[in-house]
Enzyme design. Sequence first.
Site, short mmCIF file in Angstrom:
data_model
loop_
_atom_site.label_atom_id
_atom_site.label_comp_id
_atom_site.label_asym_id
_atom_site.label_seq_id
_atom_site.Cartn_x
_atom_site.Cartn_y
_atom_site.Cartn_z
N CYS A 141 -4.15 -4.63 4.48
CA CYS A 141 -5.00 -4.62 3.29
C CYS A 141 -4.18 -4.89 2.03
O CYS A 141 -2.95 -4.84 2.04
CB CYS A 141 -5.72 -3.28 3.17
SG CYS A 141 -7.16 -3.34 2.06
N ASP A 197 -9.15 8.00 4.79
CA ASP A 197 -8.01 7.78 3.91
C ASP A 197 -7.62 9.11 3.28
O ASP A 197 -8.36 10.10 3.34
CB ASP A 197 -8.40 6.76 2.83
CG ASP A 197 -7.19 6.05 2.24
OD1 ASP A 197 -6.05 6.45 2.53
OD2 ASP A 197 -7.40 5.10 1.46
#
Length: 217
Positions: free
Chosen positions: A20, A139
């Site tokens: 990412c 996360d």
Amino acid sequence: MLTSSPLSAELRSMARIKICGITRVEDALAAAEAGADAIGLVFYAPSPRAVDARQAAHIVAALPPFVTTVGLFVDAEPDAVREVLSQVPLDVLQFHGDETDEYCRQFGRPFLKAVRVQNAEQLTDVAARWPGASGILLDSYKPGVPGGTGEVFDWRLVPVKRDWNLVLAGGLTADNVHQAIREMCPWAVDVSGGVEASKGIKDVAKINAFVQEVKRV
């Protein structure tokens, strides 16, 4: 139940890989060449890894086939998401804010819903809160930061038995991703800062090392 049915732990151990925070064509190509399954493009202006639609379209156009493109948004106005989609052929959307399932579904793309983990109670009803999600991305929590903290959260908070597909993020590196997959059996792992030379600039050697560690499991 999520729209994409969870698979067995044995199959989930073959974790897919998403790199990412891609901001440059050369980094996207390095990820693809290393064997990553997906790249992530951040459409959130406050992020040091943010790109605009023009940059993103240039990156996507350079990719070889069969690399999934993921667009990351944080509480964006729907029209802003649609404007990006009109210019960038994204395969999957990833939402890191307070978006509801109804909001996430409206764009006609598979989506991931990110949850910043603070306690185990948050994870007891994620399948019910976002039944349209292809997966739930977990996360690390840091006040005021919607993602990309570079910090590992307590994996013990994640239920061993779950009826949703886990995408594991948060402080992953080549040094800990092997352990993370062995312990958590995620469907996929998501890395950004752990393969960078600096924020938004990837390190080819770190990308290769990360991918090799995932495939070693």
